[in-house]
Enzyme design. Structure first.
Site, PDB file in Angstrom:
ATOM      1  N   ILE A 642     -18.926  49.393  32.759  1.00 15.22           N
ATOM      2  CA  ILE A 642     -19.016  50.518  31.812  1.00 15.22           C
ATOM      3  C   ILE A 642     -18.388  50.194  30.466  1.00 15.22           C
ATOM      4  CG2 ILE A 642     -19.234  52.412  33.460  1.00 15.22           C
ATOM      5  CD1 ILE A 642     -16.208  52.855  33.207  1.00 15.22           C
ATOM      6  N   ALA A 644     -15.659  47.213  28.032  1.00 11.44           N
ATOM      7  CA  ALA A 644     -14.813  46.018  27.995  1.00 11.44           C
ATOM      8  C   ALA A 644     -13.433  46.416  27.520  1.00 11.44           C
ATOM      9  CB  ALA A 644     -15.417  44.995  27.051  1.00 11.44           C
ATOM     10  N   LYS A 668     -10.454  48.250  36.248  1.00 11.98           N
ATOM     11  CA  LYS A 668     -10.221  47.316  35.145  1.00 11.98           C
ATOM     12  C   LYS A 668      -9.858  45.996  35.779  1.00 11.98           C
ATOM     13  CE  LYS A 668      -8.313  50.159  31.443  1.00 11.98           C
ATOM     14  NZ  LYS A 668      -7.153  50.331  30.575  1.00 11.98           N
ATOM     15  N   MET A 717     -13.488  58.892  35.019  1.00 10.68           N
ATOM     16  CA  MET A 717     -13.680  60.003  34.086  1.00 10.68           C
ATOM     17  C   MET A 717     -15.131  59.937  33.602  1.00 10.68           C
ATOM     18  SD  MET A 717     -10.689  61.452  34.004  1.00 10.68           S
ATOM     19  CE  MET A 717     -10.489  62.396  32.514  1.00 10.68           C
ATOM     20  N   GLU A 718     -15.925  60.863  34.127  1.00 11.29           N
ATOM     21  CA  GLU A 718     -17.377  60.782  33.956  1.00 11.29           C
ATOM     22  C   GLU A 718     -17.830  60.722  32.504  1.00 11.29           C
ATOM     23  OE1 GLU A 718     -15.709  62.819  35.766  1.00 11.29           O
ATOM     24  OE2 GLU A 718     -16.439  62.794  37.814  1.00 11.29           O
ATOM     25  N   SER A 721     -14.638  58.084  26.937  1.00  9.54           N
ATOM     26  CA  SER A 721     -13.578  58.382  25.956  1.00  9.54           C
ATOM     27  C   SER A 721     -13.986  59.547  25.051  1.00  9.54           C
ATOM     28  CB  SER A 721     -13.235  57.143  25.147  1.00  9.54           C
ATOM     29  OG  SER A 721     -14.381  56.725  24.471  1.00  9.54           O
ATOM     30  N   ASP A 761       0.084  55.375  20.443  1.00  9.75           N
ATOM     31  CA  ASP A 761      -1.313  55.140  20.055  1.00  9.75           C
ATOM     32  C   ASP A 761      -2.193  56.298  20.515  1.00  9.75           C
ATOM     33  OD1 ASP A 761      -3.459  53.913  18.926  1.00  9.75           O
ATOM     34  OD2 ASP A 761      -3.690  52.376  20.468  1.00  9.75           O
TER      35      ASP A 761
HETATM   36  O1  ACK Z   1     -15.931  55.336  25.812  1.00 12.32           O
HETATM   37  P1  ACK Z   1     -16.085  54.806  27.193  1.00 12.32           P
HETATM   38  O2  ACK Z   1     -17.254  55.147  27.973  1.00 12.32           O
HETATM   39  O3  ACK Z   1     -14.782  55.110  28.035  1.00 12.32           O
HETATM   40  O4  ACK Z   1     -15.878  53.214  27.094  1.00 12.32           O
HETATM   41  C1  ACK Z   1     -14.581  52.843  27.388  1.00 12.32           C
HETATM   42  C2  ACK Z   1     -14.574  51.602  28.263  1.00 12.32           C
HETATM   43  O5  ACK Z   1     -14.289  52.016  29.572  1.00 12.32           O
HETATM   44  C3  ACK Z   1     -13.538  50.579  27.838  1.00 12.32           C
HETATM   45  O6  ACK Z   1     -12.264  51.138  27.918  1.00 12.32           O
HETATM   46  C4  ACK Z   1     -14.289  53.411  29.654  1.00 12.32           C
HETATM   47  N1  ACK Z   1     -13.235  53.809  30.591  1.00 12.32           N
HETATM   48  C5  ACK Z   1     -11.998  53.338  30.663  1.00 12.32           C
HETATM   49  N2  ACK Z   1     -11.336  53.956  31.663  1.00 12.32           N
HETATM   50  C6  ACK Z   1     -12.204  54.805  32.228  1.00 12.32           C
HETATM   51  C7  ACK Z   1     -12.120  55.722  33.312  1.00 12.32           C
HETATM   52  N3  ACK Z   1     -10.994  55.884  34.007  1.00 12.32           N
HETATM   53  N4  ACK Z   1     -13.193  56.442  33.643  1.00 12.32           N
HETATM   54  C8  ACK Z   1     -14.317  56.281  32.938  1.00 12.32           C
HETATM   55  N5  ACK Z   1     -14.475  55.439  31.917  1.00 12.32           N
HETATM   56  C9  ACK Z   1     -13.414  54.704  31.579  1.00 12.32           C
HETATM   57  C10 ACK Z   1     -14.022  53.935  28.279  1.00 12.32           C
END
Ligand code: ACK
Length: 991
Positions: A642, A644, A668, A717-718, A721, A761
């Site tokens: 999903i 990097a 991760k 987390m569906e 960010s 941050d």
């Molecule tokens: O914006 P995103 O979809 O949300 O892209 C970043 C990517 O991984 C690199 O950090 C996603 N991400 C990180 N931790 C989680 C999590 N716990 N659940 C879902 N997505 C995540 C983040």
């Protein structure tokens, strides 16, 4: 076709015309004739097309011919107006196009289309179901040519489908109720010379009453004495950076610059010009100082009156000339009064002690208008007769010194004994040397003396003593004779004897045995007669004996004792001083700093826990074991990548722990070939996250360390960010939903700050959102701020910091605290309310730092409630102790959620004035005034209540505003405070 629906159009036209008359969109012509029009502070719009102002046929192309129809209607002044109407609601498959004439773009990249129309409610029409529509479409086609006859429909680009907020029914027609809709759309990124608009009807009953096409520009303005020209707004939401040029007679101090926003408002003034010397700032211009005035410093805004004893006869003087007899010292500022030398000192008092003298005097009665009076001492040695004098030469000492004494006191030593001296005490000040006038001094005459040292040589018998004489030492004049006076002690001086000798010793005979005598000696020299020395007591013996007593030995003993005491005092003083020093070092500890010191092992505070930094562990692996659960890799199923992260890929997948339900997780992983430090830092995040347990903090499920790749498993987390989530759903949430998200983040941050964890941050990109819109704080990486965050930039101190999100004290001197997290939280609030807009847009980091330092703060995002923007401003208080605590923020947001009406008043960017941007300008009518204070919605209220002149509004009160129907307290306050300004400034309104 029937025209039964035309009535509402006519009803609305009157009102439309009326409001049109009040509307003050400055046209191009107005702008040309008056470079500083009242729209200076607001955006200006330049109209490219206005169907209402067309005198003849609009000449738009309608096809097929039975579709749109141009109809002239009369407004209340009998002026014909052009409208287009279509109402083929009974027929299926309508596709009626109306194309405007060519509209030149006029240099704008983004244009706005405001359409006013009425639309018939399909439900109110019998027998039209299935054929009647309540929307129509709007299109555009870019072209460099204005004479195109035919443009194929498929060449048009759709702008939007337009629906009516209000449609009218037959009843409304009867009641003549106004149901006029106004919609505004925009087209960005135009690049050809012009464009055509088209309206497609697919079966609605519409009257297109007016079409206005305009673009926005930031109008010519003067800010900080720099002129910023008319600037057409940029494409999309981009800011246009504009450099200012200094107005006449001003010079650049710090390159002036501003940004023209997409709304046509000026943002973030940076830098400034100053009026050159001899000119002052008035009404945004530099005007010459008048005679009698001057300006000597660039940074002074205004000319100042000439200081005392000076004048200027010309315009634009940079300094004032001193009157005759008055001067300005080289180091005197131009603002200092001209001054003159002081008068002479007076009341001298001299105290002679043998060959030294202490002289004191009173300062001059006239200091010449200065505070820098000093004194010089000039010494002359004079003949006994008094008249003939010559300079004293060297060998004399002055304490503290001879020239430039600042206190009216001097000690002069090492004078010759028995000598006449004259001392001239001269007073001077900073301008004495510029004056050719006589010296100002007072003379003091003194005569020195010296005591003769007496040594008891012998006490040969019980009735005589022999005395030897020493000195006076420094006299060049030979001693002529010594004079001894003595008497019995118990008889005092009533019965004394005087003996004289030219020799340096004398035997005094005829004394009584066993009796105490007092002796005093003085010398006579050619220079004059000395004074008697101190009393020497000697007791004659009862038997004959020989004794030698040297009084100097007593002196030596006394000096030793005194020296011992002084040494003791010195040591004691040192002791105390060093004691104070230790105390000082201890007292210097910053209480805030305590937070940064972590102790090994968990520290329990009453009701709270303190976070333990993994670096406090000698073995970081122990921290991982203490805070993160080891997961067997066989319980994890990786499904897809999903994203990097800094250390490797982020995947989603499933976790099935024994006797637990399968859950979605984010995984991760640490990429292969990592260094030991990278492994430590990677797992450091898990050691931190594992200490937290809160619904708004991302939950750690566990780690995989026993096999490769090393992994960190967190809840999934569906919605990913927060920043990208908001951008994807621009404008789709209610204010309450946005506040709910912010409340969650604040609650997570309160938990972290209660645990003494400073995030450093906090930004929307580091918040994750789940399927229920619950926001959770994430990103607890150890090296995060240094390496991971693409926003982080190097500061002058070498650290890497995400400038736009970071509090000024953290940027300037790395003072990261929960209060600096609160600043970042304010930025997150702004990001959330602007649906992921970049804080400070495309401004450079350096400009952001400068603007913040100069007091600039981000304006409210579009449609942002006043109270939310106020909370942001509170988070951005310069002084960190003035910012709210996270606990308070949670409470405030809870109140908003409980009472949603508090969020009703919107502070959209055009009504909020950056305090930096405040300025006064002239208004001449109630309409202009209400426009200036952004209260045009009340123009009608004022007119209806009979307040039509500016004078008539000057004494309005709260209750009168309420009676007029202006009930919002915030609006009442704004209007009343502006009225106060009107009262104070006449027709100059300060907004
Ligand atoms: O914006 P995103 O979809 O949300 O892209 C970043 C990517 O991984 C690199 O950090 C996603 N991400 C990180 N931790 C989680 C999590 N716990 N659940 C879902 N997505 C995540 C983040």
């Amino acid at each position: 076709m029937s025209f039964w629906w035309i009535y509402p159009v006519l009803v609305t036209l009157c009102t439309l015309f009326y409001s049109q008359a009040l509307r003050t969109y400055p046209s191009n012509e107005v702008m040309k004739s008056d470079a500083l029009h009242p729209c200076v502070l607001t955006s200006c719009t330049v109209t490219l097309l206005d169907s209402m102002s067309a005198l003849g046929d609009l000449g738009w192309v309608a096809y097929p011919p039975e579709g749109w129809e141009e109809i002239s209607v009369m407004d209340e002044r009998n002026t014909p107006m052009r409208t287009y109407q279509v109402c083929n609601v009974l027929e299926v498959n309508q596709n009626n196009w109306l194309r405007t004439s060519w509209i030149p773009r006029g240099g704008a990249q983004r244009v706005y289309i405001e359409i006013k129309f009425t639309l018939r409610d399909c439900n109110s029409l019998p027998g039209v179901s299935g054929t009647c529509k309540e929307t129509f479409n709007m299109y555009y086609f870019e072209s460099n040519y204005g004479n195109l006859q035919h443009i194929p429909e498929n060449q048009f680009i759709k702008i939007d489908t337009i629906a009516a907020d209000e449609s009218f029914t037959q009843v409304d027609v009867g009641d003549r109720v106004m149901k006029l809709n106004t919609e505004v759309r925009d087209i960005s990124n135009l690049y050809k010379k012009g464009f055509y608009l088209a309206f497609q009807d697919v079966g609605a009953c519409i009257a297109l009453v007016s079409v206005r096409v305009f673009y926005k520009k930031c109008p010519t303005t003067i800010r900080n004495l720099a002129l910023f020209p008319d600037t057409v707004t940029g494409r999309d939401s981009a800011l246009v950076e504009v450099k200012g040029s200094c107005v006449n007679n001003s010079v650049e101090f710090d390159a002036p610059k501003m940004y023209c926003s997409a709304d046509g408002g000026w943002l973030v003034p940076i830098g400034r010009c100053f009026c050159k010397l001899g000119y002052e700032e008035k009404k945004n211009r530099c005007q010459p100082c008048l005679p009698g005035y001057y300006k000597a410093l660039l940074t002074d805004a205004l000319c100042a009156m000439c200081p005392a004893h000076s004048f200027s006869l010309q315009d634009s003087s940079t300094e004032c000339t001193c009157e005759k007899g008055f001067y300005r010292a080289e180091m005197d500022p131009k603002s200092a009064a001209c001054s003159r030398p002081p008068s002479a000192p007076h009341n001298p008092i001299s105290t002679v002690n043998e060959t030294s003298v202490i002289m004191e005097w009173s300062p001059p009665e006239d200091s010449g208008g200065r505070k820098d009076v000093t004194y010089n001492i000039h010494c002359r040695r004079c003949q006994p007769e008094g008249q003939k004098c010559s300079p004293c030469g060297s060998g004399i000492h002055y304490i503290p010194w001879q020239f430039g004494l600042s206190h009216p006191r001097v000690l002069i030593t090492d004078l010759l004994p028995y000598t006449n001296y004259t001392f001239d005490i001269e007073a001077l000040n900073g301008v004495s040397e510029l004056s050719s006038g006589p010296k100002q001094f007072i003379s003091v005459k003194i005569t020195t003396s010296q005591v003769v040292n007496v040594i008891l040589k012998e006490r040969k018998s019980k009735d005589s003593v022999t005395l030897a004489f020493q000195g006076p030492e420094k006299t060049k004049d030979a001693v002529v004779e010594y004079e001894v006076i003595y008497y019995e002690k118990n008889q005092k001086e009533q019965n004394y004897t005087i003996l004289k000798t030219k020799s340096t010793f004398m035997t005094v005979d005829g004394l009584k045995p066993g009796t105490t005598y007092v002796f005093r000696v003085r010398a006579h020299t050619v220079g004059g007669q000395g004074i008697y020395g101190g009393e020497i007591e000697l007791e004659t013996s009862t038997e004959d004996m020989i004794a030698i007593t040297d009084p100097n030995q007593i002196t030596i003993l006394a000096i030793s004792v005194a020296g011992g005491i002084i040494l003791l005092i010195f040591l004691v003083t040192c002791f105390f001083v060093s004691g104070r020093h230790c105390g000082y070092i201890k007292a210097k500890q910053d209480p805030d700093e305590d937070k940064m010191h972590f102790q090994h092992g968990r520290v329990k505070l009453p009701g709270s826990r303190t976070y333990i930094h993994p670096h406090t562990y000698e073995d970081p692996n122990q921290a991982v074991r203490d805070f993160a659960k080891e997961i067997d890799v066989s319980s994890i199923r990786i499904e897809r990548v999903i994203g990097a992260g800094e250390f490797g890929e982020v995947c989603s997948g499933r976790l099935k722990l024994p006797s637990k339900r399968e859950i979605c997780v984010a995984i991760k992983s640490l990429k292969v070939g990592y260094a030991e430090k990278q492994r430590r830092d990677f797992l450091g995040e898990a050691s931190i996250m594992g200490q937290f347990d809160h619904p708004n903090i991302i939950r750690l499920e566990g780690v995989v360390t026993k096999c490769k790749p090393v992994m960190i498993i967190t809840e999934y987390m569906e919605n990913g960010s927060l920043d990208s989530f908001l951008k994807k759903h621009d404008g789709q949430f209610t204010v309450i939903q946005l506040v709910g998200m912010l409340r969650g983040i604040a609650s997570g941050m309160k938990y972290l700050s209660d645990m003494n964890y400073v995030h450093r941050d906090l930004a929307a990109r580091n918040i994750l959102v789940n399927s229920n819109l619950v926001c959770k704080v994430s990103d607890f990486g150890l090296s995060r701020v240094l390496e991971d965050d693409p926003e982080a930039a190097y500061t002058t101190r070498g650290g890497k910091i995400p400038i736009r999100w970071t509090a000024p004290e953290a940027i300037a001197y790395r003072k990261f605290t929960s209060a600096s997290d609160v600043w970042s939280y304010g930025i997150v609030m702004w990001e959330v309310n602007s649906y992921g807009e970049r804080p400070y847009w495309e401004m450079s980091n350096q400009d952001v730092i400068k603007a913040i330092d100069e007091g600039y703060r981000l304006p409210p995002p579009m449609d942002c409630p006043v109270v939310l923007h106020q909370l942001m401003l509170d988070c951005w208080q310069k002084c960190r102790s003035d910012r709210p605590k996270f606990g308070q923020i949670v409470n405030i947001l809870d109140k908003f959620i409980r009472t949603p009406s508090t969020l009703n008043e919107l502070a959209n960017s055009s009504t909020w004035q950056d305090p930096n941007m405040q300025e006064a300008f002239t208004v001449t009518s109630v309409e202009e005034w209400l426009e200036a204070v952004k209260m045009t919605q009340y123009i009608e209220h004022f007119t209806m209540a009979g307040y039509v002149t500016l004078d008539s509004v000057l004494y309005l009160s709260n209750s009168e505003l309420t009676k007029m129907g202006i009930t919002l307290t915030g609006h009442q306050k704004k209007i009343l405070s502006s009225i106060q300004n009107l009262q104070a400034l006449g027709t100059h309104v300060q907004i």
